[in-house]
Each structure stands twice: as structure tokens, then as C-alpha cells.
Design a protein around this motif. Structure first.
Motif, PDB file in Angstrom:
ATOM      1  N   GLY A 126      40.022  41.211  37.083  1.00  0.00           N
ATOM      2  CA  GLY A 126      40.458  40.731  38.192  1.00  0.00           C
ATOM      3  C   GLY A 126      42.431  42.153  38.515  1.00  0.00           C
ATOM      4  N   ALA A 162      37.069  38.693  32.165  1.00  0.00           N
ATOM      5  CA  ALA A 162      37.805  38.337  33.635  1.00  0.00           C
ATOM      6  C   ALA A 162      39.479  39.003  34.158  1.00  0.00           C
ATOM      7  N   ALA A 163      39.676  39.598  33.328  1.00  0.00           N
ATOM      8  CA  ALA A 163      41.080  40.376  33.236  1.00  0.00           C
ATOM      9  C   ALA A 163      41.314  41.348  33.676  1.00  0.00           C
ATOM     10  N   PHE A 188      48.736  38.719  40.057  1.00  0.00           N
ATOM     11  CA  PHE A 188      47.537  38.358  38.929  1.00  0.00           C
ATOM     12  C   PHE A 188      48.852  39.313  37.193  1.00  0.00           C
ATOM     13  N   THR A 214      42.451  42.850  42.676  1.00  0.00           N
ATOM     14  CA  THR A 214      44.169  42.593  43.309  1.00  0.00           C
ATOM     15  C   THR A 214      44.835  43.564  43.665  1.00  0.00           C
TER      16      THR A 214
END
Length: 473
Positions: free
Chosen positions: A308, A304-305, A362, A312
């Protein structure tokens, strides 16, 4: 009543007669062998409970258990204590250290392709009952020592030559550990000491020893007084007293100081890594086991990181930066990129500050939750970092502060860590001189006092701080 009479009246009756049922060497033997013997004894109990005969493979397991337990758990702390709660609290660190022992031994067995020769019931039973037995044996021996009573144990009388800072520290240490059974009568010196009562000058020592039954003499004079030390030793040649020279190493701040032999020549370690021998293997095993488990548990967060960061902001997902690792060698540290820049930090480096416009939205979230540090688990697995240790700084930061802070590079006697003693004590971030000096002090304190139990405590405290740390930005 003179000093000789006072000394004799205070000494236990059986000690004055030469009866020594609990010689201090025997106490030390109990402290050294208690844990290894209990661990191997529990293996025999597990075999009996499971109805398994004592075959060759279990002899190997017993030997590994004895050697590893004696090193990882060290000597049993059998000092007298008036606090029962302190005794009960010892179960948790013993259990954590025992898990390291079991993990280390089982890894050796698996790597040797011998695991199929062991009955899993025996191994699991042994692993389960041993920490309780270790704790109970320690508690039992402590209670036995307490029931015997200090006044009934033999005491060896001692004097210290040199009323200086080292002599005062030695007296304090001897007084703090009653299991040593050593009572310091006082000090001899040829110089007056502020606020100190001396028993006499060194020339009076032979007669004092004879009159007071002194068994031990500790010399804490600095080595610059070589001629006086030689004269003192010569004056004691006609006595049976045991003489110990306590080297004054106050010129250096001891890091894992210890005495060793180099082909028969005694040497004093002043600055050494705590991870020598099996201690280093135990820490490495702990790193591999916990880092592997953490990677599996956090794999959804890692994915997920990464997603992200990719969605972003433009640029690489992983930020790589050269830093100093073990022995000052350069390593590459991995992090999720949390800023719009990717400074390597080899010549100049600007520390991140609160509301830094280089940090992405983020990235700010990742930094607050320490998610950006998760890729360093791969550093741990590859061996360039450890889970716990001094945090690595950018090369430019290292070069700046090694000139300003004495002992700065000592922190590189070990692998850098994802977290450390300084970080869990509120020193995460901040590159002003005072903060950095305090951080280095805590890093060196960690090196002096390292244990696997301390590492585990730091990891647990780090997990708690992830959600509470207001210093992260």
C-alpha cells in the motif's frame, strides 16, 4: 487504666506467655516458599500421573522451577481479605505468570539441547495443573489464616521514633498488612507534631519499653539528626528490643528501590531498572515469544501495508528514525512511512496534528489502526525495544523536554516500548508540556510497579484500543 495496662490487656494470652505458634518470620517463610514448593510438587504429581520415574533431568527441571517461580511470581500475597471475588480473580495473573515461567524454562532446555530427554506428557501435564494448584494453594492458605483469626495470632508491639511523614507512612503500611502481626502503640519524638498524639519524648522510651513489652523500635528520623540517633541507640543498649533504622529517601522519587549488599556493605537502591537478574531474562523471553508470534500472525498485514505504501506514494516503504533507547543510547526505530516527509528529528521535529497535510491518505489509515507501528516488532526481536515500555521520542523532543521536566530521562532506565502505560491511559500523541509531563509521570509509575502481569494487561488493553482510540491521527 494506664497505657501499660492497656497494652498488656490487648495482647493475646499465649503471646504474653511467650507461646508463638505463628511467628511473623514463619508467616514470611510461608509467603516466600509457597509458590516454589507447589510448582515443584506439581512436577512430582505429573511424574506420578504419567508413570514416569524421577530421573536426573527432572531434578534439573525441579530446580529451575523452584528458582524461576520464586522470582517471577514473587511472594504469595497472603493478607487477610474479606472479598472472595478478589481471591478468585487471582487465577488469571497467576496463569499468565506461570506461562512465562514455563516458556523461560523450556527455552533454556531447548538451547541446552536437552528437550528430547523429557517426556512431553509429563511437561504438558505439569504445565496444565500447576497454575490451578498455585491459585488453590494461595486460596487455601489465606482461608487457613482467616480461620485461625487475627485475635488468636501472636502480635509484636512496636513504637516509631519520629512523628513525621515517613513515620506515618510506615505505620500505615504495618497496619495494612495484618500478616506481619505488628501493632504500633504510637510515636516518640522530641518535637510536637500537628494533630498527633505522642507517647512521650525519646528519653522516656527505655522505661516505656520495659513496662509495655515493646518488641520493635523503628527510627524514622532523618539522617541529619545523627547525634540524636546515636544517643537513642546508646539508651537502648540495656534492652532486648529489636531496632530498625528506616532511611528517609524522600529526597528522591524511588524507582525500584531495594536494599542490597556490595561485598558486605549495605546499600539502598534509589533509582534502578526493574529488569535485573532473572526478571530481565523473563521480560526478554516474553518479548521474543510474543513478537515472533505477532510477526507470523500479522505477516499478511505487513505485506499488504508495504504494498500500500509503495503504490500510493513515492519514497521508501520503511521510515527509519533515530531515537533514544536504553540508558539514553541512540537506536533506529522502524515504522511504515505514513507521511510525505521523512524527518529524522535529530535537531527539529514537528509533531503530527489532526488533519496534518504531511500525512498521506493511506498513512492516515495506518496511523489510526497502528499498522504503521508493526515494523517495530523487528526492533523488539533485535533487542533495541520491548513490547511494553515508555514510548521513544524523537531526539529533538527528548532534548527539549529533558530540560523542562524533572526526571524525564529516568524513563530511559528501560528499553522503550511499542506501547506503554501512558498510551493505554489516553496519552497517545500531544506534545504540549502538560501532556508530556503527565506522560512521563505514568512512565515512571510503570517503572515503579512493573510486573509481567502488568505488561500483559497493557498489551491486552492496547489491542482493544487499536479499534477504539480516537486520539490516533
Amino acid at each position: 487504666m494506664n497505657s501499660a495496662t492497656i497494652a498488656r490487656t490487648r495482647e493475646p494470652e499465649h503471646a504474653r506467655r511467650g507461646v508463638t505458634p505463628w511467628d511473623p518470620s514463619s508467616v514470611f517463610l510461608v509467603k516466600s516458599l509457597l509458590y516454589p514448593l507447589v510448582a515443584t510438587g506439581c512436577l512430582g504429581l505429573a511424574l506420578s500421573l504419567c508413570g514416569e520415574p524421577f530421573r536426573q533431568q527432572y531434578f534439573l527441571l525441579a530446580v529451575l522451577s523452584f528458582v524461576t517461580t520464586s522470582d517471577v511470581l514473587d511472594t504469595a500475597p497472603l493478607q487477610y481479605t474479606a472479598s472472595r471475588s478478589a481471591l478468585h480473580r487471582g487465577l488469571v495473573p497467576i496463569t499468565m505468570q506461570w506461562l512465562i515461567v514455563v516458556g523461560f524454562i523450556w527455552t533454556l532446555i531447548v538451547l541446552s539441547d536437552l528437550s528430547d530427554r523429557f517426556d512431553s506428557r509429563v511437561v504438558l501435564t505439569w504445565a496444565a495443573i500447576t497454575p490451578v494448584a498455585l491459585w488453590a494453594s494461595r486460596l487455601g492458605v489465606q482461608l487457613v489464616f482467616q480461620s485461625i483469626g487475627v485475635h488468636r495470632l501472636p502480635v509484636r508491639t512496636a513504637v516509631i521514633i519520629g512523628r513525621n511523614e515517613l513515620g506515618a507512612l510506615l505505620e500505615q503500611r504495618l497496619r495494612d498488612d495484618p500478616s506481619l502481626r505488628i501493632r504500633v502503640l504510637g510515636f516518640f519524638d522530641d518535637r510536637e507534631a500537628d494533630g498527633a498524639t505522642l507517647l512521650g519524648e525519646p528519653g522516656e522510651l527505655p522505661r516505656f519499653i520495659l513496662e509495655n513489652g515493646v518488641r520493635l523500635v523503628y527510627i524514622t528520623w532523618p539522617m541529619t539528626r545523627e547525634s540524636r540517633i546515636l544517643d537513642l541507640l546508646e539508651s537502648l543498649r540495656d534492652s532486648t528490643v529489636s531496632i530498625y533504622f528506616v532511611p528517609d529517601v524522600s529526597v528522591a522519587s524511588l524507582i525500584q528501590g531495594r536494599v542490597d549488599l556490595v561485598n558486605g556493605i549495605p546499600v539502598v537502591g534509589v533509582c534502578e531498572s526493574p529488569f535485573y537478574g532473572i526478571r530481565g531474562l523473563a521480560k526478554r523471553l516474553c518479548d521474543i515469544v510474543i513478537a515472533s508470534a505477532a510477526l507470523v500472525a500479522t505477516s499478511p498485514i505487513l505485506l499488504a501495508a508495504a504494498l500500500g505504501v509503495r503504490l500510493t506514494t513515492p519514497g521508501p516503504v520503511i521510515f527509519k528514525q533515530r531515537r533514544y533507547g536504553l540508558d539514553g543510547e541512540e537506536i533506529v526505530v522502524y515504522k511504515f512511512r505514513s507521511m510525505t516527509v521523512t524527518e529524522d528529528g535529530d535537531h527539529t521535529y514537528t509533531q503530527v496534528i489532526r488533519n496534518d497535510n504531511r500525512v498521506t491518505r493511506f498513512g492516515s489509515f495506518m496511523r489510526r489502526t497502528s499498522i504503521d507501528e508493526l515494523p517495530q516488532l523487528f526492533n523488539v526481536l533485535e533487542g533495541s525495544m520491548s513490547l511494553v515500555g515508555p514510548r521513544p521520542h524523537a531526539i529533538a523532543v527528548n532534548e527539549q523536554y529533558r530540560r523542562l521536566i524533572s526526571g524525564y530521562m529516568v524513563r530511559h532506565k528501560v528499553k522503550p516500548g511499542i506501547t506503554g502505560w501512558a498510551q493505554v491511559n489516553g496519552l497517545r500523541g500531544g506534545d504540549d508540556l502538560d501532556s508530556m509531563r503527565r506522560r512521563v509521570e505514568l512512565d515512571i509509575e510503570y517503572l515503579r510497579n512493573w510486573s509481567l502481569g502488568l505488561d500483559i494487561a497493557i498489551l491486552l488493553k492496547t489491542a482493544a484500543l487499536i479499534f477504539l482510540d480516537r486520539r490516533a491521527y
